[in-house]
Every structure is written in C-alpha cells, then in structure tokens.
Design a protein around this motif. Structure first.
Motif, PDB file in Angstrom:
ATOM      1  N   ALA A   1     -15.850  32.527  52.532  1.00 57.08           N
ATOM      2  CA  ALA A   1     -17.369  32.173  52.355  1.00 57.08           C
ATOM      3  C   ALA A   1     -18.084  33.272  51.522  1.00 57.08           C
ATOM      4  N   ASN A   2     -17.710  34.558  51.649  1.00 52.89           N
ATOM      5  CA  ASN A   2     -18.378  35.843  51.134  1.00 52.89           C
ATOM      6  C   ASN A   2     -17.668  35.600  49.630  1.00 52.89           C
ATOM      7  N   ASN A   3     -16.411  35.640  49.386  1.00 54.04           N
ATOM      8  CA  ASN A   3     -15.989  35.552  48.076  1.00 54.04           C
ATOM      9  C   ASN A   3     -16.466  34.343  47.195  1.00 54.04           C
TER      10      ASN A   3
ATOM     11  N   THR B   1     -10.871  26.416  47.138  1.00 52.55           N
ATOM     12  CA  THR B   1     -11.171  27.401  48.427  1.00 52.55           C
ATOM     13  C   THR B   1     -12.202  26.749  49.371  1.00 52.55           C
ATOM     14  N   GLN B   2     -12.898  25.698  48.931  1.00 51.64           N
ATOM     15  CA  GLN B   2     -13.458  24.972  49.964  1.00 51.64           C
ATOM     16  C   GLN B   2     -12.394  24.290  50.879  1.00 51.64           C
TER      17      GLN B   2
ATOM     18  N   ARG C   1     -10.170  39.799  40.954  1.00 49.61           N
ATOM     19  CA  ARG C   1      -9.291  38.766  41.065  1.00 49.61           C
ATOM     20  C   ARG C   1      -9.033  38.417  42.531  1.00 49.61           C
ATOM     21  N   THR C   2     -10.054  37.920  43.163  1.00 48.73           N
ATOM     22  CA  THR C   2      -9.799  37.562  44.671  1.00 48.73           C
ATOM     23  C   THR C   2      -9.244  36.182  44.723  1.00 48.73           C
ATOM     24  N   LEU C   3      -8.897  35.876  45.989  1.00 48.80           N
ATOM     25  CA  LEU C   3      -8.185  34.755  46.125  1.00 48.80           C
ATOM     26  C   LEU C   3      -9.061  33.559  45.476  1.00 48.80           C
ATOM     27  N   THR C   4     -10.460  33.536  46.088  1.00 46.33           N
ATOM     28  CA  THR C   4     -11.162  32.428  45.428  1.00 46.33           C
ATOM     29  C   THR C   4     -11.383  32.379  43.824  1.00 46.33           C
TER      30      THR C   4
ATOM     31  N   ASN D   1      -6.771  41.593  43.992  1.00 42.79           N
ATOM     32  CA  ASN D   1      -5.660  40.979  43.655  1.00 42.79           C
ATOM     33  C   ASN D   1      -5.452  39.891  44.357  1.00 42.79           C
ATOM     34  N   ALA D   2      -6.235  39.132  45.217  1.00 44.25           N
ATOM     35  CA  ALA D   2      -6.041  38.002  46.097  1.00 44.25           C
ATOM     36  C   ALA D   2      -5.163  38.408  47.283  1.00 44.25           C
ATOM     37  N   LEU D   3      -5.315  39.436  47.901  1.00 45.61           N
ATOM     38  CA  LEU D   3      -4.556  39.896  48.985  1.00 45.61           C
ATOM     39  C   LEU D   3      -5.830  40.349  50.004  1.00 45.61           C
ATOM     40  N   GLY D   4      -6.766  40.089  50.056  1.00 43.81           N
ATOM     41  CA  GLY D   4      -7.698  40.461  50.919  1.00 43.81           C
ATOM     42  C   GLY D   4      -7.663  39.633  52.076  1.00 43.81           C
ATOM     43  N   GLU D   5      -7.292  38.448  51.894  1.00 40.72           N
ATOM     44  CA  GLU D   5      -7.079  37.675  53.159  1.00 40.72           C
ATOM     45  C   GLU D   5      -5.808  38.043  53.821  1.00 40.72           C
TER      46      GLU D   5
END
Length: 329
Positions: free
Chosen positions: A225-227, A251-252, A240-243, A177-181
C-alpha cells in the motif's frame, strides 16, 4: 517639472513588485523561509506510528503460541521481545528517512514529509537517531539472550540489524530492487513471531508458524500500500520496488491476496480455538482498506489504507493471542 517627469518615467519603467502570495495551507508548498521549527510531534511522525502495529502483532501472536506449549506467562521476556521489535521498527523508519532523503527519492513524496528530505533536520542527526534505536534493540536483545541462555540468537539479532540497514542503506539497497517484501515477510513475520515463541517456550508449534506467516503477509500488504502510493515518484527516481516492477493492477491483486490469506488461516485455526473467530472483526478495518486500494483516485488516499491495514493486523494478532492463551474456552 523636468525632475518630476523623470521621476514619473523611472517609476513607470521600474519592474513592478510581485503581489504577496497567500500562505499555503500545505507545508510542502510553503517557501523555505516559512518552514516552522522541528517539534517533538515531527520526530514522533518520523518514527511512523502507523507502522508500529506491525512490530507489536508478531509479538502478540508469538507469545500466545508460546503459551500453548508453556501455559506460564513469561511476561518479562514477552515485554523484552516487544521492545526489541518496536526499537527495530523505529530504527528502520529513521534510517529509511535518512537513506531516502540523501538519495533524493523522498523529494516529491505524496505522504507525510520526511525529516531529511525536508531539510529541516541535518541528515546525520536523523541517521544517529536510527542507530540509537538499533543499539537499544541490541541491548534489550542481549538481555533476552542472557536470560534464556540462547547464545546463538546473537547472530540472528546481528543479521536483523544488518538487514534493516541495507533495506534502503548502502550502495545497493535491496529495497530498491523489488526485495523489500522479502525482508518484511522474513523479519517482521517469521523471525519476530517465531523468535518470540522460541525464547518463551523453546519450541515452535504449527500454530506459531501459521501466525508467523499471517503476520508476514499483513506486513507485506502494508508495504505494498505504501509503495502503491509512491509508485509514480519511485519510478521517476529509479527506485525499483516490486510495485514499480509489476505495476498498479498486479500490486492491487497481490495486496488482496496478502490480506485475505490470513483470514483463511484464521478460519482453520478457529475450528480448534473458537475464540479466534473474534479475529474476523479485523475485517472491519481490512475491508475498507481493500476498497481504497482498488478504488482510490488520489495517491494520498492510500495513507488511510496503510493505517487501516496496520490496525487490522493488530486486531487480528490480539484475537490470536487471546485464542491461543485460552484454548479450552
């Protein structure tokens, strides 16, 4: 003659056997029955060695920053901090392998095949491996607490392990949910670096905070880069990653900001610690990674960008460790 005619007729009407297909050079495309046995190399690959520099870097920076306040090198505590960081990183990698595998989100991976998703290793065995590394981190961490008498750190360690599990584990993993970072920045940047400094010097300098932020930004860049590599697969399975949420182009841009800001901080630090200028050599790895992130054509190319960013992070951290350890040079 009638029997021969019937035999010939039966042969003509029988379905022809498909021609034997050549064995694919890509293990992911081989039939299941041709899957080779799991080797030690497969287990090492599942530990994701490319990510381990992200565990080593904050310990280097934190130890260097600690020597600014206490020139004595507390090598036993430093090595213990390194062990905790590496064990936690490996534990996260194995539990991530398990969680993504049982959810099916690794079924169409672009990068290296995972143990759980490939079906070659029972999911519970992969989970147990991750939990063992978490336990090792906890044991070594307890040793640090006993030696330093900083008993409140037990709570910090518990939070680290719980956060590591719920990154992709549980019913509602925040990594989906886009909180991995956020997790990566806080725990593999701030907590790892500042914790290393604190247990050695019992103080946190501005240099420690700057180094912690830099380590966190690099770790986030690697995750991006992974996502970015897995954006299509993650979108398809509802991860639903941030990417996935912000898209490829954004993302870039964010990746670029994350890998450039640490070097801006490095230039400022180099004005007071001249050896830090050596950290600019890390650009030899980071700039090619940046070009790949912007110019890649196949998602698999981003595996190289991920590895180069990790190596650049380690080189950067090594330069700061040297600079902080020799401030008068």
């Amino acid at each position: 003659m009638a029997n021969r005619k019937n035999t010939a007729k039966n042969r003509a009407s029988a379905p022809s056997r498909p021609a034997t297909r050549p064995r694919s050079g890509n293990p992911a495309r081989r039939p299941v029955e041709q899957a080779r046995p799991v080797t030690v190399g497969d287990w090492i690959g599942a530990a994701r060695p490319r990510t381990l520099p992200l565990a080593i870097a904050p310990v280097l920076i934190g130890t260097g920053a600690a020597r600014l306040g206490d020139p004595q090198f507390h090598w036993v505590i430093a090595l213990a901090c390194l062990a905790v960081a590496v064990f936690l990183q490996i534990g996260v990698n194995f539990t991530n392998d398990y969680s993504d595998g049982v959810r099916g989100t690794d079924a169409q991976r672009v990068g290296p095949a995972r143990l759980t998703a490939s079906g070659r290793v029972p999911a519970k065995r992969v989970l147990l491996t991750g939990l063992i590394f978490f336990a090792l981190a906890a044991v070594v961490g307890l040793g640090i607490v006993i030696r330093t008498q900083q008993w409140w750190l037990i709570a910090i360690g518990a939070v680290c392990i719980v956060a590591a599990w719920f990154y992709t584990g549980g019913k509602r993993p925040y990594g989906y949910n886009a909180l991995g970072e956020v997790f990566v920045f806080v725990f593999f940047g701030l907590v790892a670096t500042l914790g290393t400094t604190w247990v050695q010097a019992k103080a946190l300098s501005q240099e420690a905070w700057i180094g912690a932020i830099a380590a966190g930004l690099f770790a986030c860049a690697v995750l991006l880069a992974n996502n970015l590599r897995d954006i299509d697969q993650d979108r398809a399975v509802g991860k639903r990653t941030l990417t996935v949420r912000i898209g490829k182009r954004a993302t870039q841009v964010v990746y670029t900001i994350f890998v450039i800001l640490p070097f801006v901080a490095l230039v400022v630090l180099a004005l007071f610690y001249p050896i830090a200028w050596i950290g600019l050599l890390a650009l030899l790895a980071v700039l090619p990674a940046l070009l790949i992130v912007w110019l890649y054509r196949e998602p698999r190319e981003l595996v190289i960008a991920l590895a180069l960013t990790s190596l650049g992070t380690l080189a950067y951290a090594g330069a700061l460790f040297w600079a902080f350890s020799s401030p008068t040079v």
